[in-house]
Design a protein around this motif. Sequence first.
Motif, PDB file in Angstrom:
ATOM      1  N   UNK A   1       0.840  -1.207   0.000  1.00  0.00           N
ATOM      2  CA  UNK A   1       0.000   0.000   0.000  1.00  0.00           C
ATOM      3  C   UNK A   1       0.872   1.254   0.000  1.00  0.00           C
ATOM      4  N   UNK A   2       1.945   1.233   0.760  1.00  0.00           N
ATOM      5  CA  UNK A   2       2.866   2.363   0.830  1.00  0.00           C
ATOM      6  C   UNK A   2       3.428   2.661  -0.551  1.00  0.00           C
ATOM      7  N   UNK A   3       3.898   1.629  -1.223  1.00  0.00           N
ATOM      8  CA  UNK A   3       4.449   1.823  -2.562  1.00  0.00           C
ATOM      9  C   UNK A   3       3.423   2.362  -3.539  1.00  0.00           C
ATOM     10  N   UNK A   4       2.208   1.856  -3.451  1.00  0.00           N
ATOM     11  CA  UNK A   4       1.151   2.301  -4.365  1.00  0.00           C
ATOM     12  C   UNK A   4       0.866   3.789  -4.223  1.00  0.00           C
ATOM     13  N   UNK A   5       0.756   4.271  -2.974  1.00  0.00           N
ATOM     14  CA  UNK A   5       0.361   5.669  -2.803  1.00  0.00           C
ATOM     15  C   UNK A   5       1.517   6.625  -3.107  1.00  0.00           C
ATOM     16  N   UNK A   6       2.747   6.220  -2.809  1.00  0.00           N
ATOM     17  CA  UNK A   6       3.882   7.065  -3.169  1.00  0.00           C
ATOM     18  C   UNK A   6       3.989   7.174  -4.687  1.00  0.00           C
ATOM     19  N   UNK A   7       3.859   6.054  -5.369  1.00  0.00           N
ATOM     20  CA  UNK A   7       3.936   6.090  -6.842  1.00  0.00           C
ATOM     21  C   UNK A   7       2.763   6.867  -7.433  1.00  0.00           C
ATOM     22  N   UNK A   8       1.600   6.771  -6.812  1.00  0.00           N
ATOM     23  CA  UNK A   8       0.442   7.529  -7.305  1.00  0.00           C
ATOM     24  C   UNK A   8       0.692   9.031  -7.169  1.00  0.00           C
ATOM     25  N   UNK A   9       1.224   9.444  -6.020  1.00  0.00           N
ATOM     26  CA  UNK A   9       1.525  10.867  -5.835  1.00  0.00           C
ATOM     27  C   UNK A   9       2.528  11.333  -6.889  1.00  0.00           C
ATOM     28  N   UNK A  10       3.555  10.523  -7.108  1.00  0.00           N
ATOM     29  CA  UNK A  10       4.571  10.880  -8.102  1.00  0.00           C
ATOM     30  C   UNK A  10       3.966  10.969  -9.501  1.00  0.00           C
ATOM     31  N   UNK A  11       3.067  10.037  -9.835  1.00  0.00           N
ATOM     32  CA  UNK A  11       2.433  10.044 -11.165  1.00  0.00           C
ATOM     33  C   UNK A  11       1.611  11.309 -11.390  1.00  0.00           C
ATOM     34  N   UNK A  12       0.932  11.759 -10.336  1.00  0.00           N
ATOM     35  CA  UNK A  12       0.153  12.989 -10.461  1.00  0.00           C
ATOM     36  C   UNK A  12       1.069  14.168 -10.783  1.00  0.00           C
ATOM     37  N   UNK A  13       2.240  14.188 -10.169  1.00  0.00           N
ATOM     38  CA  UNK A  13       3.199  15.266 -10.441  1.00  0.00           C
ATOM     39  C   UNK A  13       3.794  15.142 -11.833  1.00  0.00           C
TER      40      UNK A  13
ATOM     41  N   UNK B   1       7.351  16.839 -12.142  1.00  0.00           N
ATOM     42  CA  UNK B   1       8.479  15.924 -11.917  1.00  0.00           C
ATOM     43  C   UNK B   1       8.717  15.210 -13.238  1.00  0.00           C
ATOM     44  N   UNK B   2       9.944  14.812 -13.467  1.00  0.00           N
ATOM     45  CA  UNK B   2      10.246  14.176 -14.743  1.00  0.00           C
ATOM     46  C   UNK B   2       9.893  12.695 -14.728  1.00  0.00           C
ATOM     47  N   UNK B   3       9.720  12.123 -15.901  1.00  0.00           N
ATOM     48  CA  UNK B   3       9.295  10.735 -16.055  1.00  0.00           C
ATOM     49  C   UNK B   3      10.263   9.772 -15.370  1.00  0.00           C
ATOM     50  N   UNK B   4      11.529  10.097 -15.390  1.00  0.00           N
ATOM     51  CA  UNK B   4      12.532   9.226 -14.775  1.00  0.00           C
ATOM     52  C   UNK B   4      12.299   9.001 -13.290  1.00  0.00           C
ATOM     53  N   UNK B   5      11.637   9.945 -12.639  1.00  0.00           N
ATOM     54  CA  UNK B   5      11.334   9.801 -11.220  1.00  0.00           C
ATOM     55  C   UNK B   5      10.397   8.612 -11.011  1.00  0.00           C
ATOM     56  N   UNK B   6       9.422   8.464 -11.878  1.00  0.00           N
ATOM     57  CA  UNK B   6       8.522   7.317 -11.785  1.00  0.00           C
ATOM     58  C   UNK B   6       9.256   6.011 -12.008  1.00  0.00           C
ATOM     59  N   UNK B   7      10.180   5.989 -12.974  1.00  0.00           N
ATOM     60  CA  UNK B   7      10.982   4.790 -13.220  1.00  0.00           C
ATOM     61  C   UNK B   7      11.827   4.443 -11.999  1.00  0.00           C
ATOM     62  N   UNK B   8      12.377   5.443 -11.367  1.00  0.00           N
ATOM     63  CA  UNK B   8      13.197   5.271 -10.154  1.00  0.00           C
ATOM     64  C   UNK B   8      12.383   4.606  -9.042  1.00  0.00           C
ATOM     65  N   UNK B   9      11.147   5.057  -8.845  1.00  0.00           N
ATOM     66  CA  UNK B   9      10.307   4.515  -7.776  1.00  0.00           C
ATOM     67  C   UNK B   9       9.860   3.086  -8.056  1.00  0.00           C
TER      68      UNK B   9
END
Length: 547
Positions: free
Chosen positions: A208-220, A226-234
């Motif tokens: 659940x933690x991973x899901x919500x952090x990645x969701x927040x990042x995706x919104x940005x 935030x750049x696309x690479x940030x999502x790849x990093x997570x």
Amino acid sequence: MLHLSDDIHNQTAAWQKAGVTLPTYDIEAMRQATKRSPTWVHFGAGNLFRAVHAPIAQKLLDSGATDRGISVVESFDPAIIDQAYTPFDDRYLQVILKADGSMKTSLVASIAGAYPLGEDPKPLRDLRLVFRNPSLQMVTTTITEKGYALVDSQGRPLSWIAPEFEGGPDKAKSAIAAITALLLERYQAGALPLALVSTDNFSRNGERFGQVVRRMAEEWIKRGLAEKGFGDYLRDKNKITFPLTMIDRITPNPDAEVGRRLKALGIADAEPFRTRGGTAMAPYANTEETWYWVVEDDFPAGRPPLEKAGVYMADKDTVNAADQMKVTTCLNPLHTALAVFGMLLGYPTMSKTIADPDLKALVTRLGYVEGLPVVEDPGIFSPKEFLRQVIEIRVPNPGLPDTPARICADTSQKIPVRYGITISKYIRAKDLDTADLEAIPLIIAAWLRLLIGSDGNGTDDAGRPVKLSPDPRLEELQRILVDIPLNGSAKKKTLTTTIKSILADTSIFGTNLNATPLADKIETFLTAMCQGNGAVASTLHKAASAW
């Protein structure tokens, strides 16, 4: 009188006379080492952190296993830092309340820094530097399950989350947004590895933690914040992990009687209080002797030697089994059952609830008869022995000032895990039958009986008004139940129609209970509980006597 902010090493004899164990390490050297090379940051500065995480850090420091402490961050109620940490030089007393009535007290000084994320931007700026440091190995959390919520049941951003979606890292206020913003700093500092370790009390917490952090990042990312690479990093498991954990230690709010006992020993800092944000805190944290922390050993940046402080390091399957054992059968469901009936029957503490023979019979059946058949043995400790300790030692501990009202908070959010998972296992199992469940429908009926009322108030079994614990669905559920009479005129047919929509709510029970034999049992129990004063106790006694 002794003060936590004093130079404790010049008053060793006085602290020892008061029965307080002191840290053996150099506190200032620890703080300097942590500032240079931080390894562990924790989000959530409340009492569970003080009962588990900070004492673990202290044990590692005392043993020489590390020279660095733990840094703590508070976003939900920053006043915790201002009122419960800063005045006491970030120290506090851990008070273990034993079943024989004695106390074991230690002065904990393992906190290397405390960061309130409020109006002042400086703590967040300082944290950005911490997250840019390659030495950082793990972030843990105790932000409660509500802290992971980003959207409502319709998928719409919650009112306090929407500005964070739109504004990006610069508008981060919630714990999840702040953590995501700090991970962006770590990404920009070279995509440095880190483990994000939820120690909040719900199943599969790391996922659940991973899901919500990645969701927040995706919104940005989709807004260009935030750049696309940030999502790849997570999503790169060689860089960022979200280990599963199971944590267990009963930690009530600070008890005034504990404060009085500390003051009698000559300790000045012993007054419980409410922070400006309403959190119950004190210069001490009272807790029980027993504790468990099981952690999936998946740390891409390394980790402190947690096993040297009593933490179970294990694989994912073992952690999940331990968590399922505790949360769905051997502790949390029993706690909720006792708390719901405790509020209905007027018991002031959890130890008083289980002293009631009928309630002890209820949780004995719930655990041993209905729960253990669906438990997967984690292999690192015995579920049956764990359950025995809960029923015979831990909950009955008269020294623990835990209350039914505290345990009853957010029950609608807990039922899917505490009872829904067991129900679903019975439905799927070829050798089990939901018609054999008796304790679970009785508990659900009692919960609905407790909610009958309006404006956050109910009526207990003696006809007295009772203030209900906070719950995000309280208003909605009370609106459905409000017309059910408690004076003995309740008819099962009418009641069945009234609660049909609640029993069909899969977000509460995990399945449509109307399609199971449980619905009829719940309706029968609830009807019996609405037949005037004393009806809850008599319904419970009749059921318990049959077991």
